[in-house]
Design a protein around this motif. Structure first.
Motif, PDB file in Angstrom:
ATOM      1  N   GLY A 155      -5.330  -3.332   4.835  1.00 47.93           N
ATOM      2  CA  GLY A 155      -5.944  -4.374   4.020  1.00 47.93           C
ATOM      3  C   GLY A 155      -5.486  -4.403   2.582  1.00 47.93           C
ATOM      4  N   THR A 156      -4.452  -3.662   2.223  1.00 47.77           N
ATOM      5  CA  THR A 156      -3.947  -3.625   0.858  1.00 47.77           C
ATOM      6  C   THR A 156      -3.261  -4.945   0.525  1.00 47.77           C
ATOM      7  N   PRO A 157      -3.582  -5.566  -0.636  1.00 43.03           N
ATOM      8  CA  PRO A 157      -2.867  -6.785  -1.024  1.00 43.03           C
ATOM      9  C   PRO A 157      -1.413  -6.437  -1.378  1.00 43.03           C
ATOM     10  N   LEU A 158      -0.485  -7.215  -0.837  1.00 44.00           N
ATOM     11  CA  LEU A 158       0.938  -6.933  -1.021  1.00 44.00           C
ATOM     12  C   LEU A 158       1.668  -8.175  -1.496  1.00 44.00           C
ATOM     13  N   HIS A 159       2.746  -7.956  -2.246  1.00 41.76           N
ATOM     14  CA  HIS A 159       3.635  -9.037  -2.675  1.00 41.76           C
ATOM     15  C   HIS A 159       4.961  -8.854  -1.938  1.00 41.76           C
TER      16      HIS A 159
END
Length: 131
Positions: free
Chosen positions: A93-97
Motif C-alpha cells: 500500500g505504499t504510494p509510489l511514483h
C-alpha cells in the motif's frame, strides 16, 4: 393453333440487384459531374476501415515507450505502471511514483528516508565488580 410458350431464364443471385444499383448510382454521379462526391465517400470508407488498425498500432507503440515494470522499493513486489504516474503498491500500500527506470516512494516535504540496519550484538558475560 400452335402456341409458343416463351421460357424465361431466371438468375437467382441474392444481392446482385443491390450491387447493380450501387454501380449504377456511382456511374450516374460520375456522369453528372459529381465524381468528387464518390471519391470523398471512398476516402471516408477507407479511413473508417484503417482507423482501428492505426489506433491499435499506435497504442502498442505508446505502451512500449511508456509502460514500466519494476519492483516496489519497500516490499520488492513486482509492479507495472505508466511512466510519470503515481500508484500504490498492491502488496504493502505504499504510494509510489513511476519513473523511467522503476518505482520510487512518494513522500511529503520534510520527510527523511532512512535505511534501518539490524545489528545483532553478542552478549558478553558480565564480570562482577570486585576491584
Amino acid at each position: 393453333m400452335n402456341q409458343h410458350n416463351f421460357q424465361q431464364i431466371r438468375v437467382n443471385l441474392p444481392g446482385l440487384g443491390c450491387w447493380l444499383t450501387l454501380i449504377g448510382v456511382v456511374w450516374l454521379l460520375g456522369a453528372v459531374g459529381l465524381g468528387w462526391l464518390v471519391k470523398s465517400l471512398a476516402v471516408l470508407v477507407v479511413l473508417l476501415l484503417a482507423a482501428p488498425v492505426l489506433g491499435f498500432v499506435g497504442l502498442r507503440f505508446w505502451l512500449r515507450r511508456n509502460l514500466v515494470q519494476g519492483a516496489c522499493p519497500v516490499c520488492s513486489t513486482g509492479l507495472t505502471g505508466i511512466k510519470g504516474a503515481e500508484t500504490r503498491c498492491l502488496n504493502c500500500g505504499t504510494p509510489l511514483h513511476t519513473e523511467a527506470d522503476g518505482f520510487s516512494r512518494v513522500s511529503e516535504a520534510g520527510t527523511i528516508d532512512v535505511a534501518a540496519v539490524d545489528i545483532t550484538v553478542e552478549s558478553k558475560p558480565v564480570l562482577p565488580d570486585g576491584d
